[in-house]
Design a protein around this motif. Structure first.
Motif, PDB file in Angstrom:
ATOM      1  N   GLY A 181       0.762  -1.163  -0.074  1.00 52.34           N
ATOM      2  CA  GLY A 181       0.078   0.058   0.203  1.00 52.34           C
ATOM      3  C   GLY A 181       0.849   1.229   0.118  1.00 52.34           C
ATOM      4  N   THR A 182       1.882   1.319   1.031  1.00 53.12           N
ATOM      5  CA  THR A 182       2.554   2.707   1.000  1.00 53.12           C
ATOM      6  C   THR A 182       3.551   2.467  -0.395  1.00 53.12           C
ATOM      7  OG1 THR A 182       2.595   2.481   3.313  1.00 53.12           O
ATOM      8  CG2 THR A 182       4.441   3.612   2.418  1.00 53.12           C
ATOM      9  N   ALA A 183       4.082   1.479  -0.699  1.00 52.86           N
ATOM     10  CA  ALA A 183       5.108   1.406  -1.712  1.00 52.86           C
ATOM     11  C   ALA A 183       4.329   1.805  -2.957  1.00 52.86           C
ATOM     12  CB  ALA A 183       5.560  -0.144  -1.947  1.00 52.86           C
ATOM     13  N   ASN A 184       3.039   1.525  -3.506  1.00 56.42           N
ATOM     14  CA  ASN A 184       2.266   1.889  -4.187  1.00 56.42           C
ATOM     15  C   ASN A 184       2.091   3.476  -4.158  1.00 56.42           C
ATOM     16  OD1 ASN A 184       2.307  -0.562  -5.635  1.00 56.42           O
ATOM     17  ND2 ASN A 184       0.408  -1.176  -4.852  1.00 56.42           N
ATOM     18  N   LEU A 185       1.555   3.828  -3.269  1.00 57.78           N
ATOM     19  CA  LEU A 185       1.459   5.321  -3.063  1.00 57.78           C
ATOM     20  C   LEU A 185       2.704   6.293  -3.352  1.00 57.78           C
ATOM     21  CD1 LEU A 185      -0.463   7.511  -1.926  1.00 57.78           C
ATOM     22  CD2 LEU A 185       0.597   7.165   0.371  1.00 57.78           C
ATOM     23  N   MET A 186       3.887   5.808  -2.888  1.00 55.94           N
ATOM     24  CA  MET A 186       5.148   6.272  -3.130  1.00 55.94           C
ATOM     25  C   MET A 186       5.304   6.251  -4.612  1.00 55.94           C
ATOM     26  SD  MET A 186       5.996   7.649  -0.628  1.00 55.94           S
ATOM     27  CE  MET A 186       4.216   8.067   0.044  1.00 55.94           C
ATOM     28  N   SER A 187       5.201   5.134  -5.298  1.00 53.29           N
ATOM     29  CA  SER A 187       5.326   4.994  -6.697  1.00 53.29           C
ATOM     30  C   SER A 187       4.734   5.943  -7.672  1.00 53.29           C
ATOM     31  CB  SER A 187       5.335   3.552  -7.126  1.00 53.29           C
ATOM     32  OG  SER A 187       6.106   2.894  -6.544  1.00 53.29           O
ATOM     33  N   ASP A 188       3.384   6.228  -7.175  1.00 53.86           N
ATOM     34  CA  ASP A 188       2.609   6.882  -7.894  1.00 53.86           C
ATOM     35  C   ASP A 188       3.046   8.498  -7.659  1.00 53.86           C
ATOM     36  OD1 ASP A 188       1.000   4.764  -8.703  1.00 53.86           O
ATOM     37  OD2 ASP A 188      -0.503   5.202  -7.209  1.00 53.86           O
ATOM     38  N   MET A 189       3.268   8.712  -6.506  1.00 56.02           N
ATOM     39  CA  MET A 189       3.722  10.174  -6.312  1.00 56.02           C
ATOM     40  C   MET A 189       5.116  10.536  -7.053  1.00 56.02           C
ATOM     41  SD  MET A 189       3.170  10.852  -2.186  1.00 56.02           S
ATOM     42  CE  MET A 189       1.714  11.425  -1.703  1.00 56.02           C
ATOM     43  N   ILE A 190       6.159   9.692  -7.048  1.00 53.25           N
ATOM     44  CA  ILE A 190       7.309   9.862  -7.684  1.00 53.25           C
ATOM     45  C   ILE A 190       7.020   9.833  -9.294  1.00 53.25           C
ATOM     46  CG2 ILE A 190       9.554   8.450  -8.281  1.00 53.25           C
ATOM     47  CD1 ILE A 190       9.347   7.334  -5.501  1.00 53.25           C
ATOM     48  N   LEU A 191       6.204   9.092  -9.898  1.00 50.51           N
ATOM     49  CA  LEU A 191       5.991   9.266 -11.327  1.00 50.51           C
ATOM     50  C   LEU A 191       5.322  10.585 -11.497  1.00 50.51           C
ATOM     51  CD1 LEU A 191       5.693   7.614 -13.985  1.00 50.51           C
ATOM     52  CD2 LEU A 191       3.603   7.044 -13.508  1.00 50.51           C
ATOM     53  N   GLU A 192       4.442  10.905 -10.818  1.00 49.39           N
ATOM     54  CA  GLU A 192       3.713  12.139 -11.187  1.00 49.39           C
ATOM     55  C   GLU A 192       4.836  13.370 -10.968  1.00 49.39           C
ATOM     56  OE1 GLU A 192       0.290  13.242  -8.708  1.00 49.39           O
ATOM     57  OE2 GLU A 192      -0.409  11.208  -9.235  1.00 49.39           O
ATOM     58  N   GLN A 193       5.589  13.258  -9.970  1.00 44.96           N
ATOM     59  CA  GLN A 193       6.642  14.342  -9.613  1.00 44.96           C
ATOM     60  C   GLN A 193       7.721  14.407 -10.649  1.00 44.96           C
ATOM     61  OE1 GLN A 193       7.224  13.525  -5.492  1.00 44.96           O
ATOM     62  NE2 GLN A 193       5.655  14.918  -4.922  1.00 44.96           N
TER      63      GLN A 193
END
Length: 157
Positions: free
Chosen positions: A133-145
Motif C-alpha cells: 500500500g505504501t510502496a504503491n502510494l510512493m510509486s504513484d507520487m514519484i511518477l507524477e513528480q
C-alpha cells in the motif's frame, strides 16, 4: 482493535515507515504553503499561465498531504498537524515573497528533489516490509513528480 491487526505487516517496519511518512508529511505541508505563496505573488508576462499552474500544483499537494496523513493513520500512527512541528522536520524551508516565474521554477525543482528523495526512501523501506500500500502510494507520487521535474526543466530551457 487496530487497523494494523488486519494488515499483516511487520510492526517494526510499519513503525519505521510511519515515521518516515511523518517527515514526508512535513515536507508536503511546507511545499504546499510555498506553492500558495507563489500562486498569490507571481508577476510578469506569464502571470495567467503560472497563476493557474501553481493553483493546480497546490491542489495536488493538498491531495497528497491527505493521502500521506491517512496512510500514517492506517499504519497505526498519528499524523502531525502543527506547522511548528512541520518546520522542525521538513527539509523544505519556507520562502518569502517570490514573484519571478523562473526563480519559482528553480525553487520548485529543489523542493521536488527533496520530496522524491524522501519518497524513494519510504518506497525502499516499505518494499522491504512487503507494505504494498505504501510502496504503491510512493510509486504513484514519484511518477507524477518526475513528470513535473521534466516540465519545469523544459520551461527553464
Amino acid at each position: 482493535m487496530k487497523t494494523t491487526d488486519y494488515l499483516q505487516l511487520d510492526s517494526k517496519t510499519t513503525e519505521k515507515v510511519a515515521h518516515e511518512l511523518q517527515t514526508l508529511l512535513a515536507d508536503l505541508q511546507v511545499y504546499y504553503a510555498n506553492l500558495r505563496g507563489f500562486h498569490w505573488n507571481v508577476k510578469g508576462q506569464e502571470f495567467f499561465n503560472l497563476h493557474a499552474k501553481y493553483e493546480e500544483m497546490y491542489d495536488d499537494a493538498a491531495d497528497k498531504v491527505d493521502q500521506v496523513a491517512e496512510r500514517i493513520l492506517m499504519l497505526g500512527g498519528v499524523p502531525e498537524h502543527n506547522y511548528s512541528e512541520y518546520l522542525k522536520k521538513s527539509a523544505i524551508k519556507e520562502t518569502g515573497v517570490v514573484s519571478d516565474g523562473k526563480e519559482i521554477a528553480n525553487l520548485l525543482l529543489s523542493y521536488l528533489k527533496e520530496l522524491i528523495g524522501q519518497e524513494r526512501k519510504i518506497l525502499e523501506t516499505a518494499s522491504e516490509g512487503n507494505d504494498e500500500g505504501t510502496a504503491n502510494l510512493m510509486s504513484d507520487m514519484i511518477l507524477e513528480q518526475e513528470k513535473m521535474v521534466w516540465m519545469l526543466t523544459a520551461y527553464l530551457s
